[in-house]
Scaffold this motif. Structure first.
Motif, PDB file in Angstrom:
ATOM      1  N   SER A  30       0.838  -1.206   0.000  1.00 35.28           N
ATOM      2  CA  SER A  30       0.000   0.000   0.000  1.00 35.28           C
ATOM      3  C   SER A  30       0.872   1.256   0.000  1.00 35.28           C
ATOM      4  O   SER A  30       1.961   1.276   0.556  1.00 35.28           O
ATOM      5  N   ASP A  31       0.355   2.297  -0.629  1.00 35.32           N
ATOM      6  CA  ASP A  31       1.044   3.578  -0.669  1.00 35.32           C
ATOM      7  C   ASP A  31       0.575   4.403   0.527  1.00 35.32           C
ATOM      8  O   ASP A  31      -0.592   4.802   0.586  1.00 35.32           O
ATOM      9  N   PRO A  32       1.457   4.670   1.500  1.00 38.08           N
ATOM     10  CA  PRO A  32       1.032   5.409   2.693  1.00 38.08           C
ATOM     11  C   PRO A  32       0.615   6.842   2.389  1.00 38.08           C
ATOM     12  O   PRO A  32      -0.060   7.475   3.192  1.00 38.08           O
ATOM     13  N   PHE A  33       1.006   7.361   1.215  1.00 40.87           N
ATOM     14  CA  PHE A  33       0.649   8.727   0.834  1.00 40.87           C
ATOM     15  C   PHE A  33      -0.669   8.784   0.060  1.00 40.87           C
ATOM     16  O   PHE A  33      -1.140   9.878  -0.247  1.00 40.87           O
ATOM     17  N   ALA A  34      -1.246   7.645  -0.260  1.00 40.07           N
ATOM     18  CA  ALA A  34      -2.523   7.624  -0.979  1.00 40.07           C
ATOM     19  C   ALA A  34      -3.614   8.211  -0.084  1.00 40.07           C
ATOM     20  O   ALA A  34      -3.576   8.078   1.145  1.00 40.07           O
TER      21      ALA A  34
END
Length: 183
Positions: A30-34
């Motif tokens: 997962s992209d933590p900045f999404a």
């Protein structure tokens, strides 16, 4: 600017530091900045996060870098040091149970000895401290801070800047600058 803009920017700083140090707790897939990840971490809706990031970019507190926002740490530090307590003042309220903030937060405890000073807390049902209540910058701050220790530390320092007299605010500003400079 809205108060949650500061919370979102501090979360981005926390994520950037965790990635740089290789200690991010997020799953690799997962992209933590999404927006969805930020929504889950902060308890702020995706549409509010998106609007907040646009405001922060317009205010030059963030820039767009590789399709994701990157915090302009120098500008954010300057704003927090010189404008925060005027734009988002904190007034101590009635004693309540909650999550310790300011210099009463666990990572800052003992760094400032003040005679007879109350501790400050964000009201929270699962909090372990009792002290003068402080309205957090955003209602979900206690939950978000308990999930992310780095974010908690930054938010506690921000509250120390908002609450403190000159000596405490200067010490909090120095600590905040150190946190923003280190990776």
């Amino acid at each position: 600017m809205k108060s949650q803009d500061i919370v979102i920017l501090l979360k981005l700083v926390s994520l950037e530091d965790q990635i740089r140090q290789g200690c991010l707790d997020e799953p690799v897939s997962s992209d933590p900045f999404a927006l969805r990840s930020l929504e889950g971490a902060l308890g702020i809706s995706k549409s509010e996060i998106s609007a907040s990031l646009r405001r922060s970019i317009a205010a030059k507190l963030a820039i767009k870098s590789n399709d994701r926002p990157k915090v302009n740490r120098r500008n954010l530090t300057e704003f927090l040091q010189h404008g925060l307590k005027y734009v988002f003042p904190a007034k101590p309220g009635a004693p309540q149970r909650g999550v310790a903030t300011g210099f009463a937060a666990p990572m800052l405890e003992g760094q400032l000895v003040s005679s007879g000073a109350d501790i400050y807390v964000w009201p929270h049902a699962e909090g372990s401290q009792r002290g003068s209540s402080i309205t957090p910058l955003f209602k979900s701050v206690p939950e978000a801070a308990l999930k992310d220790e780095r974010l908690y530390e930054l938010l506690a320092l921000v509250d120390a800047i908002r609450l403190g007299n000159q000596r405490e605010a200067n010490l909090a500003q120095d600590r905040f600058e150190e946190r923003m400079a280190r990776a």
